[in-house]
Design an enzyme around this catalytic site. Structure first.
Site, PDB file in Angstrom:
ATOM      1  N   LYS A  33       0.795  -0.994  -0.036  1.00  0.00           N
ATOM      2  CA  LYS A  33       0.021   0.036   0.100  1.00  0.00           C
ATOM      3  C   LYS A  33       0.895   1.287   0.190  1.00  0.00           C
ATOM      4  O   LYS A  33       0.726   2.241  -0.953  1.00  0.00           O
ATOM      5  CB  LYS A  33      -0.910   0.046   1.203  1.00  0.00           C
ATOM      6  CG  LYS A  33      -1.515   1.199   1.515  1.00  0.00           C
ATOM      7  CD  LYS A  33      -2.132   1.167   2.855  1.00  0.00           C
ATOM      8  CE  LYS A  33      -1.335   1.314   4.134  1.00  0.00           C
ATOM      9  NZ  LYS A  33      -1.709   1.853   5.291  1.00  0.00           N
ATOM     10  N   THR A  34       1.651   1.161   0.815  1.00  0.00           N
ATOM     11  CA  THR A  34       2.640   2.374   1.249  1.00  0.00           C
ATOM     12  C   THR A  34       3.421   2.538  -0.357  1.00  0.00           C
ATOM     13  O   THR A  34       3.779   3.781  -0.667  1.00  0.00           O
ATOM     14  CB  THR A  34       3.519   2.488   2.398  1.00  0.00           C
ATOM     15  OG1 THR A  34       2.894   1.994   3.477  1.00  0.00           O
ATOM     16  CG2 THR A  34       4.192   3.710   2.507  1.00  0.00           C
ATOM     17  N   ASP A 217      -4.206   8.175   3.169  1.00  0.00           N
ATOM     18  CA  ASP A 217      -3.931   6.713   3.563  1.00  0.00           C
ATOM     19  C   ASP A 217      -4.969   6.494   4.424  1.00  0.00           C
ATOM     20  O   ASP A 217      -5.456   7.239   5.142  1.00  0.00           O
ATOM     21  CB  ASP A 217      -2.569   6.810   3.950  1.00  0.00           C
ATOM     22  CG  ASP A 217      -1.907   5.544   4.291  1.00  0.00           C
ATOM     23  OD1 ASP A 217      -2.299   4.729   3.792  1.00  0.00           O
ATOM     24  OD2 ASP A 217      -0.701   5.746   4.915  1.00  0.00           O
ATOM     25  N   GLU A 218      -4.864   5.130   4.410  1.00  0.00           N
ATOM     26  CA  GLU A 218      -5.972   4.427   5.508  1.00  0.00           C
ATOM     27  C   GLU A 218      -7.176   5.259   5.807  1.00  0.00           C
ATOM     28  O   GLU A 218      -7.770   5.853   6.690  1.00  0.00           O
ATOM     29  CB  GLU A 218      -5.192   4.800   6.955  1.00  0.00           C
ATOM     30  CG  GLU A 218      -3.842   4.215   7.191  1.00  0.00           C
ATOM     31  CD  GLU A 218      -3.825   2.675   7.463  1.00  0.00           C
ATOM     32  OE1 GLU A 218      -4.843   1.989   7.279  1.00  0.00           O
ATOM     33  OE2 GLU A 218      -2.924   2.215   7.817  1.00  0.00           O
ATOM     34  N   GLN A 248      -9.743  -3.631   7.529  1.00  0.00           N
ATOM     35  CA  GLN A 248      -8.986  -3.199   8.622  1.00  0.00           C
ATOM     36  C   GLN A 248      -9.477  -2.090   9.358  1.00  0.00           C
ATOM     37  O   GLN A 248      -8.735  -1.250  10.081  1.00  0.00           O
ATOM     38  CB  GLN A 248      -7.482  -2.854   8.005  1.00  0.00           C
ATOM     39  CG  GLN A 248      -6.857  -4.420   7.581  1.00  0.00           C
ATOM     40  CD  GLN A 248      -5.262  -3.967   7.371  1.00  0.00           C
ATOM     41  OE1 GLN A 248      -4.739  -3.783   8.005  1.00  0.00           O
ATOM     42  NE2 GLN A 248      -5.084  -4.041   6.040  1.00  0.00           N
ATOM     43  N   ARG A 627      -0.888 -10.046  10.506  1.00  0.00           N
ATOM     44  CA  ARG A 627       0.522  -9.379  10.935  1.00  0.00           C
ATOM     45  C   ARG A 627       1.542 -10.480  10.891  1.00  0.00           C
ATOM     46  O   ARG A 627       2.875 -10.173  10.623  1.00  0.00           O
ATOM     47  CB  ARG A 627       0.658  -8.945  12.297  1.00  0.00           C
ATOM     48  CG  ARG A 627      -0.394  -8.062  12.629  1.00  0.00           C
ATOM     49  CD  ARG A 627      -0.139  -6.833  11.938  1.00  0.00           C
ATOM     50  NE  ARG A 627      -1.482  -6.638  11.002  1.00  0.00           N
ATOM     51  CZ  ARG A 627      -1.436  -5.889   9.883  1.00  0.00           C
ATOM     52  NH1 ARG A 627      -0.474  -5.342   9.667  1.00  0.00           N
ATOM     53  NH2 ARG A 627      -2.344  -6.171   8.893  1.00  0.00           N
TER      54      ARG A 627
END
Length: 756
Positions: A33-34, A217-218, A248, A627
């Site tokens: 994503k980043t 973002d997010e 998420q 994770r």
DNA sequence: GTTCCACGCGTTTTT
DNA sequence: CGCGTGGAAC
């Protein structure tokens, strides 16, 4: 360009090179994503579609903002400083600093963190003689923040009853107090800048024209106000590139609204929806667990992660007999992982709530395994640091009442509650700050207060030419803080932290590119995060954007409020990572332990009462699972000490939701005694502990009960007797009522019906 | 003004 | 069970 785009997969490439239209990128866990976000910015710049001035990128954490900036500098040659990259709060702060006058704020307004806000409210309640039993400060803070996040001022809130009417009044009074004192809380940063832009046409048009590309973002974590803020900012036809993962979304309890994702598609006529489903993090079995679990949620935007990494190891499941037993298992397993050559920092132990960490910490400590707990008090939230910062605030502005009250009698200098009460009356009478009211005071209180004024003025004079670190050092000594903690038995840590504050100031200057010897009170053209003087050609200022003059001191104070800093923990050593599942979001580890997988704990019992609470818990579990890179452990316990009582929990439904084929039970899988479905239609299984007690029986009131027996209870429904204790009229039974949980019933009282 | 004990309370918390 | 707050006693 070739180099920029190489190694992107097709989905990522498509996202990065989307045409200039608003887009929604559904980015699964570990899908890069980043990388997509930063490469998109770099691509826009390199293809000449935009200049650095035209970029606005918003994140939720300072860490994410820093990471984005760092990665971007590695990709492009241009200076990232011309771009607006930061958190919602950081960017709003920046807007308000630049346009403080239009926003009706003092030039060096200060920011209240949640703690400060709470004490500000407490003070307000006391000043207005409000019963804090009836109006708990926390509840009021929640109410106020909630209203602000819906864009509502006190005058706009509609109260439904008398009690709420009073809350609204207090909200209004709080607004006045903040305005009077020149402080803003976190929600206020957002709301104030929203109002600034929506009321001031020229300013709005300027920024709308400037920011042609807005990247978020997010996105699933945005609240309503943040979404409206974005709409306003993008109102001039900017292209919004929103990246998020509805699966998420775990912050609904704080006002985050996943619904913003669908709203965004509608409001921005999103034609481009791209799913990043290729996962680069986890082995197949781990992903399969995550996918199977989250499939139980309804109303998803839909997404299925895949990997090329192969199945990997099975997911290990351990059922402990007690929380202590669970902790011992974790210790043993962690030991052998380390013995295999894994870094301790690549092993995470996750739990749903902080209370669970103590047992684990204890076991790790006894075993001599280094560990680091995340969460808890962070550096700038510590009391001694807050005190030092309050003195620094007084160096900037002695009329800051909250800073004044925090330290006027700390260390104690004989200024008690009644002296301050008089002072507050005096201040109100003359309509001035507490500090300014001191000359009106007489008698003993006047004398000791005057001494405090001399202290502050003396320090202000002496520090005039000092650099920021020098000033900090001087203030913590002269204020008496160091001497005070030297006298305290357990003050050594606090003194160490105060020393650390001097280093923090130094590091801050370094980070901001401010010369180390610049006087702390010198109004320079620096701006937090982005000096507005980066180019050789001189100060670079866009028309309509004033140069922000800010002293290093104010910049540092702002930094401390907006970024609470890392939790204090022993640095440098390779240590096991302990944290809540919430805190683990965005991180990854070779091996992950998810502990306490029990009904009532995870999913948490309080969540089942909230709307969509269970789904949020499941998303939380999804975050936890994803994770893990290589190895995943799940554990639960039959008994657990909670609030000084032993709780008998049954296994979490989340364990049932995982495909059996990928699990490896370390302890025998529970024997299913009876299964059926509740009246609500949910199917479930009743189980007894794996280490089943012998078929013990107890008699009471003429009836004989047997462990393992299926029964019916009027209130709790169908259940299975798990254990029996006591004799005669005292017989009690632990009964597993499935989703109703485990109950301890007195059989002489409870009426049970035997099921065939 | 400081110290000590009783009481209550105990999900998660990017800023 | 263990902590933080607040009231009462020194």
């Amino acid at each position: 360009m070739q180099k920029l785009l190489e190694n992107l997969n097709l989905e990522q490439l498509a996202a990065v090179t989307l045409p200039a239209q608003s887009a929604l990128i559904l980015a699964g866990a570990g899908s890069g994503k980043t990388r997509v976000l930063t490469t998109r910015i770099a691509w826009l710049l390199k293809t000449g579609q935009i200049s650095t001035q035209g970029v606005l990128a918003v994140t939720f954490t300072n860490k994410a903002a820093r990471e984005m900036t760092a990665r971007l500098s590695g990709m492009i040659s241009a200076n990232t400083r011309g771009m607006w990259i930061g958190t919602f709060h950081g960017l709003c702060n920046r807007l308000l600093r630049a346009h403080y006058h239009d926003a009706a704020l003092p030039q060096s307004f200060q920011i209240l963190d949640s703690q400060d806000q709470l004490s500000s409210i407490r003070r307000l309640l006391r000043a207005n003689n409000v019963d804090d039993e009836q109006y708990p400060p926390r509840a009021l803070a929640y109410y106020i923040n909630n209203a602000k996040e819906r864009g509502l001022r006190a005058v706009n809130v509609e109260a439904f009853d008398e009690h709420e009417q009073r809350m609204v009044e207090l909200y209004g009074l709080y607004e006045e107090q903040c305005q009077r004192e020149g402080v803003v809380d976190f929600a206020e940063l957002l709301l104030r800048s929203y109002e600034l832009l929506s009321r001031n046409v020229l300013l709005r048009e300027h920024y709308q024209a400037r920011f042609r590309h807005i990247l978020v973002d997010e996105f699933q974590d945005t609240n309503d106000l943040q979404y409206q803020w974005l709409r306003l900012m993008a109102g001039g036809g900017a292209v919004v590139f929103a990246v998020g993962d509805d699966d998420q979304s775990i912050y609904a309890f704080r006002g985050a609204n996943v619904g913003n994702m669908t709203a965004f598609q509608r409001d921005f006529q999103v034609q481009n929806l791209i799913r990043l489903e290729q996962n680069y993090r986890s082995h197949g079995n781990i992903l399969e667990a995550a996918n199977a679990l989250i499939a139980n949620n309804s109303r998803r935007l839909g997404k299925n992660l895949r990997t090329e990494a192969g199945h990997g190891e099975p997911v290990r499941v351990f059922e402990a007999t007690s929380d202590l037993n669970e902790a011992q298992y974790l210790v043993e397993e962690a030991k052998s992982l380390v013995a295999e050559g894994r870094l301790r920092s690549e092993i995470a132990i996750l739990y749903r709530s902080n209370a669970q960490s103590r047992v684990i910490e204890h076991a790790l400590f006894s075993a001599g395994i280094p560990y680091r707990v995340y969460g808890g008090l962070r550096f700038f939230e510590r009391a001694e640091i807050k005190h030092a910062m309050a003195y620094l605030q007084l160096m900037d502005n002695p009329h800051n009442d909250s800073a004044f009250l925090r330290v006027v009698n700390f260390p104690t200098r004989g200024i008690g509650a009644r002296s301050l009460e008089q002072l507050q009356n005096m201040a109100r009478q003359h309509d001035v700050s507490l500090y300014a009211a001191i000359p009106y005071m007489s008698g003993k209180a006047g004398t000791s207060l005057a001494a405090f004024v001399r202290l502050v003025e003396g320090a202000r004079f002496e520090t005039q030419q000092m650099s920021l670190p020098e000033m900090v050092k001087m203030v913590i000594e002269r204020s008496g803080l160091i001497a005070h903690y030297q006298k305290e038995k357990e003050g050594a840590d606090r003194i160490e932290n105060l020393g650390e504050l001097v280093n923090a100031a130094l590091a801050f200057l370094h980070m901001e590119g401010i010369p180390q010897d610049m006087p702390a009170l010198y109004a320079s053209q620096v701006f937090q995060g982005t000096p507005i003087l980066p180019t050789e050609s001189g100060v670079e200022v866009l028309e309509g954007e004033p140069v922000v003059e800010m002293t290093p001191l104010v910049a540092f104070l702002t930094h401390a409020s907006l970024e609470a800093g890392e939790s204090q923990a022993q640095e440098g050593q390779d240590a096991l990572q302990l944290m809540t599942v919430h805190a683990a979001k965005g991180l990854e580890f070779d091996a992950v332990f998810i502990t306490g997988l029990e009904e009532g704990l995870f999913p948490h019992e309080n969540s089942t009462q909230e709307v969509d609470g269970l789904e949020e818990e499941r998303r939380l579990m999804y975050v936890a699972i994803t994770r893990a890179k290589q190895r995943l452990y799940l554990s639960c316990s039959q008994t657990r000490m909670l609030h000084g009582r032993t709780k008998y929990n049954i296994q979490s439904r989340f364990l049932d939701e995982l495909p059996e084929g990928i699990l490896k039970w370390i302890t025998p899988k529970k024997q299913v005694y009876w299964s059926g479905s509740t009246s609500s239609g949910a199917s479930h299984a009743f189980v007894v502990p794996a280490v089943a007690p012998l078929a013990a029986t107890r008699s009471t009131g003429g009836a004989t009960w047997r462990i393992g027996e299926a029964i019916f209870h009027k209130k709790f429904g169908d259940g299975v007797i798990v254990s029996l204790e006591g004799e005669g009229a005292q017989v009690r039974a632990h009964i597993n009522f499935g989703r109703e949980g485990m109950k301890l019933l007195d059989l002489s009282i409870a009426k049970l019906e035997r099921l065939a």
